[in-house]
Design a protein around this motif. Structure first.
Motif, PDB file in Angstrom:
ATOM      1  N   CYS A 475       0.836  -1.209   0.000  1.00 16.12           N
ATOM      2  CA  CYS A 475       0.000   0.000   0.000  1.00 16.12           C
ATOM      3  C   CYS A 475       0.870   1.258   0.000  1.00 16.12           C
ATOM      4  O   CYS A 475       0.617   2.198  -0.763  1.00 16.12           O
ATOM      5  CB  CYS A 475      -0.927  -0.001   1.217  1.00 16.12           C
ATOM      6  SG  CYS A 475      -2.289  -1.166   1.102  1.00 16.12           S
ATOM      7  N   TYR A 476       1.883   1.278   0.837  1.00  8.01           N
ATOM      8  CA  TYR A 476       2.753   2.452   0.891  1.00  8.01           C
ATOM      9  C   TYR A 476       3.640   2.547  -0.348  1.00  8.01           C
ATOM     10  O   TYR A 476       3.985   3.645  -0.797  1.00  8.01           O
ATOM     11  CB  TYR A 476       3.599   2.429   2.167  1.00  8.01           C
ATOM     12  CG  TYR A 476       2.859   2.990   3.354  1.00  8.01           C
ATOM     13  CD1 TYR A 476       2.792   4.365   3.560  1.00  8.01           C
ATOM     14  CD2 TYR A 476       2.205   2.156   4.246  1.00  8.01           C
ATOM     15  CE1 TYR A 476       2.095   4.887   4.630  1.00  8.01           C
ATOM     16  CE2 TYR A 476       1.510   2.669   5.327  1.00  8.01           C
ATOM     17  CZ  TYR A 476       1.451   4.040   5.517  1.00  8.01           C
ATOM     18  OH  TYR A 476       0.750   4.555   6.584  1.00  8.01           O
ATOM     19  N   LEU A 477       4.012   1.409  -0.928  1.00  6.53           N
ATOM     20  CA  LEU A 477       4.791   1.435  -2.162  1.00  6.53           C
ATOM     21  C   LEU A 477       3.987   2.088  -3.283  1.00  6.53           C
ATOM     22  O   LEU A 477       4.502   2.947  -4.016  1.00  6.53           O
ATOM     23  CB  LEU A 477       5.185   0.010  -2.553  1.00  6.53           C
ATOM     24  CG  LEU A 477       5.889  -0.138  -3.905  1.00  6.53           C
ATOM     25  CD1 LEU A 477       7.212   0.630  -3.917  1.00  6.53           C
ATOM     26  CD2 LEU A 477       6.118  -1.611  -4.240  1.00  6.53           C
ATOM     27  N   ALA A 478       2.710   1.699  -3.429  1.00  4.68           N
ATOM     28  CA  ALA A 478       1.863   2.295  -4.460  1.00  4.68           C
ATOM     29  C   ALA A 478       1.664   3.788  -4.217  1.00  4.68           C
ATOM     30  O   ALA A 478       1.686   4.595  -5.158  1.00  4.68           O
ATOM     31  CB  ALA A 478       0.511   1.581  -4.500  1.00  4.68           C
ATOM     32  N   GLU A 479       1.490   4.165  -2.955  1.00  3.04           N
ATOM     33  CA  GLU A 479       1.290   5.587  -2.643  1.00  3.04           C
ATOM     34  C   GLU A 479       2.529   6.402  -2.998  1.00  3.04           C
ATOM     35  O   GLU A 479       2.423   7.494  -3.579  1.00  3.04           O
ATOM     36  CB  GLU A 479       0.954   5.746  -1.165  1.00  3.04           C
ATOM     37  CG  GLU A 479       0.744   7.186  -0.741  1.00  3.04           C
ATOM     38  CD  GLU A 479       0.440   7.335   0.737  1.00  3.04           C
ATOM     39  OE1 GLU A 479       0.465   8.472   1.236  1.00  3.04           O
ATOM     40  OE2 GLU A 479       0.192   6.300   1.396  1.00  3.04           O
ATOM     41  N   GLU A 480       3.696   5.900  -2.677  1.00  5.39           N
ATOM     42  CA  GLU A 480       4.918   6.664  -2.956  1.00  5.39           C
ATOM     43  C   GLU A 480       5.271   6.634  -4.443  1.00  5.39           C
ATOM     44  O   GLU A 480       5.937   7.548  -4.937  1.00  5.39           O
ATOM     45  CB  GLU A 480       6.071   6.134  -2.110  1.00  5.39           C
ATOM     46  CG  GLU A 480       5.826   6.280  -0.611  1.00  5.39           C
ATOM     47  CD  GLU A 480       7.105   6.496   0.173  1.00  5.39           C
ATOM     48  OE1 GLU A 480       8.195   6.324  -0.396  1.00  5.39           O
ATOM     49  OE2 GLU A 480       6.999   6.844   1.366  1.00  5.39           O
TER      50      GLU A 480
END
Length: 724
Positions: A475-480
């Motif tokens: 989730c954080y990878l996609a956001e960044e």
């Protein structure tokens, strides 16, 4: 030859608004006096003033017939000369002397040899990063103005730009061809050969837009990326070539087919194909990154929807728990019955809990409600990542990821998740702490409070729940990826934006000049002080005018608000104005409107082949107008050819595919919007003083407006008999 309308080369346009005439063509009293001292008659005065105003606008003297009549008439009226007076310098020596006087006044230098040298140097430097001839000419114009040099003729600059651009591009093509080697050239040449059962070449697949990046196409997209990567290292082939040049060469190659590309010279052909391949490789990585981002977003959406469903289902449980709790309170309330036996009250309270299902069931219900209390959908996300887990790990293994800032904690957590991906245990160790951080939980310091509660367990210190942790990391990878904090090496849209920034050492050298140009202090303390005083001055001005401002209200809490304005309704005069305009406005077809606006505004000059050269069409205005009209009404080229005589489907299709794209359409739209904003009728519209309240001045107002507009715009808004 490049059309002059596609460049910034100064010229006096046929469509000239009254404001433009007033600003650029109205001589001041001092200029009139200056010209009067150097002339001996009205015709000579007229010629000198006209030459001065044209030079101020154009930075060169216009040729015969180049000055629009509307400008000549405006200067004649400003000098209060009769309609029969024409501009005339007199003898040839007098005209040359007048020109020298104008140059001295404007501080300009007439040195064509030096001007050509400055322009050539500017074009050669710009040709390394720019490809379109209009852009190269504009760079040369900017340098010539900086050196206070009189501009050479447009033909001189156009020929120079074409020659230097061809030389620079030839050097680039030769360098790329040399880096390809025999093996690389053979591979690129093979891309143009027809292969496969569909009769399409690999070249066709490279330039064809990829299918929508969906999760189901991941394997095909990953295989495609691997296939084109095996063709060659385009980064090595195109080393030193500016990204803007690569994009232009890619566009030129994509606009061709195998047949037309085969007519190019081998060196240029292979270099263009190399640029096309390079862009295809970047696009393939973009598609994979987009797949990941879209899939993560879909999983989060499902988790949030499930949380809402759980809340709906748990309302009945919550009401039942409240009912049980109320019964317990009624039995334990010391004020409910005076002197009641405390032991009896406690026993009845226990019975109430037993009747509701028992303590174990009640505790289970409470835990279930508590688990999803608040907006904590994070605990549900891992359920939807379960079936995508293997594919996501495979995807990130195919992409090279890089943090664009000093914070690489998400990538460190991703590496930790990949290292433990083969384990089946429910809990794995916390990611290692970041270097220099004493906090043992710093490996997940990037996560929110809800995510931390989802991945950690107080009963297992130093461990994280593996499934929740993996879901959190993706989730954080996609956001960044979306925000640019993480880049995909070798991609386009997800590339490292920080690589395009100037080094601070170069920025520091330009800081003083930039601040001077925009009117800001060059020091940090000075900037803060300037900003502080700017806000204070704005506050003081607001307070000073507050009493007289009936629209602004500041409440007791200090919150400002603007009152809504109500329309006063359409007065009778406005209705008569609309009727008068309708009577005088000729009926036009949509196709005619498109063609007329192209003729007067020149928005069609924004279109052209991907090479940047002028279109080699017999009638570019007509062809582009037809393409825009049919495309605007969503009519395909083959259907349009059936209903429009003199045009074939192939001609329309070629124009749409090779000469028009989204960026060029936006540029053409900007031309139309800017021209409309300059029209005086836009500013007159809605002017309450223009029309009398009783409507008696409507007819006179329209007649005067049409007549004045016809004068200003050289007949564009003509009399009712000829149409506007």
């Amino acid at each position: 030859m490049t059309s002059i309308e596609r460049t910034a080369y100064p010229q006096l346009k046929r469509l000239t608004s009254a404001r433009t005439l007033h600003v650029f063509s109205t001589p001041t009293a001092e200029e009139k006096a200056w010209a009067a001292e150097r002339t001996s008659g009205p015709a000579s005065l007229f010629a000198l003033v006209l030459a001065l105003k044209c030079y101020q606008k154009m930075t060169h003297f216009p040729g015969p017939g180049e000055v629009p009549e509307v400008v000549v008439d405006h200067v004649r009226r400003c000098l209060e000369l009769g309609p029969g007076v024409e501009p005339d310098h007199g003898a040839g020596r007098t005209a040359a002397w007048h020109r020298r006087q104008v140059r001295v006044r404007q501080g300009a230098v007439y040195d064509q040899r030096r001007a050509r040298a400055v322009a050539a140097a500017a074009i050669e430097e710009a040709a390394r990063v720019k490809n379109n001839p209009p852009g190269l000419i504009n760079i040369a114009l900017e340098r010539l103005v900086e050196h206070s040099l009189e501009l050479p003729g447009f033909t001189t600059l156009d020929e120079m730009a074409a020659r230097i651009r061809a030389e620079v591009n030839a050097q680039i093509f030769t360098a790329v061809s040399a880096r390809l080697g025999e093996e690389g050239r053979a591979r690129l040449q093979a891309l143009l050969a027809v292969a496969g059962t569909d009769g399409k070449s690999m070249f066709h697949r490279l330039k064809k837009p990829a299918q929508r990046a969906t999760w189901s196409r991941f394997k095909a997209q990953a295989d495609y990326m691997a296939e084109i990567d095996r063709i060659g290292d385009t980064w090595a082939w195109l080393e030193g070539v500016a990204p803007t040049k690569i994009a232009d060469f890619d566009g030129e190659a994509a606009a061709q087919d195998v047949d037309t590309l085969s007519r190019y010279g081998e060196t240029k052909r292979l270099a263009l194909v190399a640029c096309l391949l390079h862009t295809a490789r970047m696009r393939a990585r973009d598609d994979l990154a987009e797949m990941l981002c879209k899939r993560v977003a879909a999983n989060l959406k499902r988790a949030k929807a499930e949380l809402e469903d759980i809340r709906v289902r748990q309302r009945e449980v919550s009401e039942r728990l409240i009912g049980t709790y109320r019964g317990v309170l009624e039995h334990l309330d010391p004020h409910a019955a005076e002197g009641a036996d405390a032991e009896l009250a406690a026993r009845r309270a226990v019975e109430a809990v037993e009747d509701a299902g028992g303590f174990a069931a009640q505790f289970a219900d409470i835990e279930a409600v508590t688990a999803y209390h608040g907006d904590n959908y994070e605990v549900l996300v891992h359920r939807y990542f379960r079936k995508d887990r293997a594919v996501m790990f495979d995807l990130v293994g195919r992409l090279e990821l890089k943090a664009t800032s000093s914070d690489a904690s998400v990538l460190a957590a991703l590496a930790h998740a990949r290292a433990h991906a083969g384990m089946r245990r429910d809990f794995i160790p916390l990611p290692p702490s970041l270097e220099g951080d004493a906090d043992t939980a710093s490996g997940i310091a990037f996560s929110s409070g809800n995510w931390r509660r989802a991945v950690t367990d107080r009963a297992r210190p130093g461990m994280v729940a593996r499934r929740h942790f993996e879901a959190m990391v993706f989730c954080y990878l996609a956001e960044e990826l979306r925000t640019g904090d993480i880049a995909v090496l070798g991609s386009g849209e997800y590339a490292d934006w920080s690589a395009h920034l100037l080094p601070w050492a170069e920025c520091e050298e330009l800081l003083a000049g930039f601040c001077a140009e925009v009117g800001l202090p060059a020091s940090a303390a000075g900037f803060v002080d300037h900003l502080k005083h700017t806000h204070l001055d704005a506050c003081a001005a607001l307070e000073a005018g507050y009493d007289d401002n009936a629209d602004l209200v500041i409440d007791e809490a200090g919150v400002p608000a603007l009152k809504k304005r109500r329309a006063a309704g359409a007065p009778q005069a406005a209705e008569k104005l609309a009727e008068a305009i309708a009577r005088r406005m000729p009926e036009r077809s949509l196709m005619g409107i498109v063609a007329r606006t192209a003729h007067w505004l020149g928005w069609h000059h924004e279109f052209g082949p991907a090479s940047g050269a002028d279109p080699k069409l017999k009638d570019p205005l007509g062809r582009y107008s037809l393409a825009v009209f049919t495309g605007g009404i969503n009519m395909g080229p083959y259907e349009a050819a059936k209903h429009i005589a003199g045009i074939t489907a192939w001609e329309l299709s070629m124009v749409r595919n090779r000469h028009i794209d989204t960026a060029k359409l936006n540029a053409a739209i900007a031309v139309v919007v800017n021209a409309f904003a300059e029209l005086d009728v836009v500013k007159a519209w809605g002017d309450g003083t223009a029309v009398a309240a009783d409507g008696t001045q409507v007819e006179t107002y329209i007649d005067n407006l049409l007549a004045e507009t016809s004068i200003r715009y050289g007949g564009w808004a003509a009399t009712p008999s000829t149409g506007g």
